[in-house]
Write an enzyme that holds these catalytic residues in place. Structure first.
Site, short mmCIF file in Angstrom:
data_model
loop_
_atom_site.label_atom_id
_atom_site.label_comp_id
_atom_site.label_asym_id
_atom_site.label_seq_id
_atom_site.Cartn_x
_atom_site.Cartn_y
_atom_site.Cartn_z
N ASP A 61 -6.27 13.06 0.07
CA ASP A 61 -5.23 11.75 -0.16
C ASP A 61 -5.07 11.42 0.93
O ASP A 61 -5.01 12.24 2.17
CB ASP A 61 -3.97 12.13 -1.06
CG ASP A 61 -3.47 10.86 -1.59
OD1 ASP A 61 -3.65 10.43 -3.11
OD2 ASP A 61 -3.05 9.74 -0.85
N ARG A 87 10.04 -1.24 -0.92
CA ARG A 87 9.62 0.17 -0.43
C ARG A 87 9.90 0.30 1.03
O ARG A 87 9.88 1.35 1.66
CB ARG A 87 8.02 0.19 -0.77
CG ARG A 87 7.96 0.11 -2.09
CD ARG A 87 6.52 0.85 -2.29
NE ARG A 87 6.23 0.89 -3.56
CZ ARG A 87 4.86 0.85 -4.26
NH1 ARG A 87 4.03 1.30 -3.50
NH2 ARG A 87 4.70 1.18 -5.51
#
Ligand code: SAM
Length: 291
Positions: free
Chosen positions: A160, A49
């Site tokens: 979030d 990632r």
């Protein structure tokens, strides 16, 4: 001689040196900033990632990347790290039984308890990812409102930690394939397939969007909100936390829910250690008990 944790593993196919010490630095920063626990098995995931980021920054190793993270000078880079590490997997009407419970049990009870007045309904989607969860809540409520013929004052707060995923949520544009999990009667009613922003994309209707307010919020830091919520969805978020972080989160949800309010958690989650605070009322659906 280097301590074992500093030995550079030259594994084939790995472009940048990534030592155990580098991984531990990333594990520590991610935990401190987000509460997310990265197990040892997530090392390759962390590499995959972040590798593009190292390329973009023109770095030669994860050690250099960790130096930027640890320097305290780049708040943005830590934000990027967190965005890259969070798992945002979601879909419309994920765990569909929750939306059926919300429609058939929760909304009628909230409407009934308002008597002749306009029901005031406050819902929080905590860890909303790219928005499919709060939009599914809004669609469920709009469809139910049509059936009852009652008007209500409904607001859905969706939060979030990941700023990139929140931008996607606000844009409300999704690939057409994401309609597969949407109940057929809602597809035409709540999506605009013609005015899409991207080729092959669909957009959630303005009517649905109007019910949802997106905000950036870190669940492990202080929360500005003191709203008394009727319903909280926090599904597939606390699974990334350790027991201590999860317990503190559940306590905070308890204090923000009104008595009898509902908490929806993910399919593999349970609140059995919090039985004095929440009783199970459905499949992974809990109701607040007054303490
Ligand atoms: C797997 S997704 C779940 C999405 C949705 N609730 C569902 O079940 O489909 C988990 C989300 O939790 C968010 N998250 C993780 N740690 C967080 C934190 N400390 N504060 C707020 N959100 C967090 C991630 O960014 C991610 O979008």
């Amino acid at each position: 001689m280097y301590p074992a944790s500093h030995v550079i593993e030259k594994r084939s196919g790995f472009e940048f040196p990534f030592t155990q010490a580098d991984f531990q630095t990333i594990v520590r920063i991610v935990y401190e900033r987000s509460g997310i626990v990265l197990a040892a098995s997530k090392r390759d995931m962390a590499y995959a990632r972040l590798v593009q980021r190292l390329r973009a920054l023109g770095l030669n190793s994860f050690r250099e990347y960790c130096e930027i993270l640890s320097s305290g000078k780049s708040v943005d880079e830590i934000g990027f790290l967190i965005n890259a590490i969070t798992t945002n997997l979601t879909k419309f009407f994920r765990e569909a039984h929750h939306f059926e419970h919300f429609r058939s049990q929760v909304l009628p009870e909230l409407v009934k308890s308002a008597g002749a007045g306009v029901p005031r309904i406050r819902v929080w989607s905590a860890g909303c990812s790219s928005g499919e969860e709060p939009y599914s809540i809004a669609m469920t409520a709009l469809a139910a409102r049509t059936q009852t013929g009652r008007d209500w004052d409904l607001q859905i707060l969706a939060t979030d930690l990941d700023t990139a995923t929140l931008e996607q949520a606000k844009a409300a544009v999704y690939p057409k394939a994401s309609l597969e999990s949407v109940p057929a009667p809602m597809r035409e009613r709540f999506f605009d397939v013609h005015a899409h922003a991207k080729p092959g994309g669909i957009r959630v209707s303005k009517q649905v969007q109007a019910l949802v307010t997106f905000k950036h919020l870190n669940l492990i830091k202080p929360w500005p909100s003191s709203t008394n919520f009727d319903v909280i969805f926090c599904r597939n978020v606390a699974i990334y936390f350790d027991a201590k972080t999860k317990a503190a989160l559940i306590d905070r949800f308890h204090s923000l829910l009104r008595e009898g309010g509902w908490l929806y958690v993910g399919h593999s989650e349970s609140l059995h250690e919090h039985q004095h605070k929440f009783k199970l009322t459905g499949r992974t659906v809990y109701q607040k008990i007054k303490t």
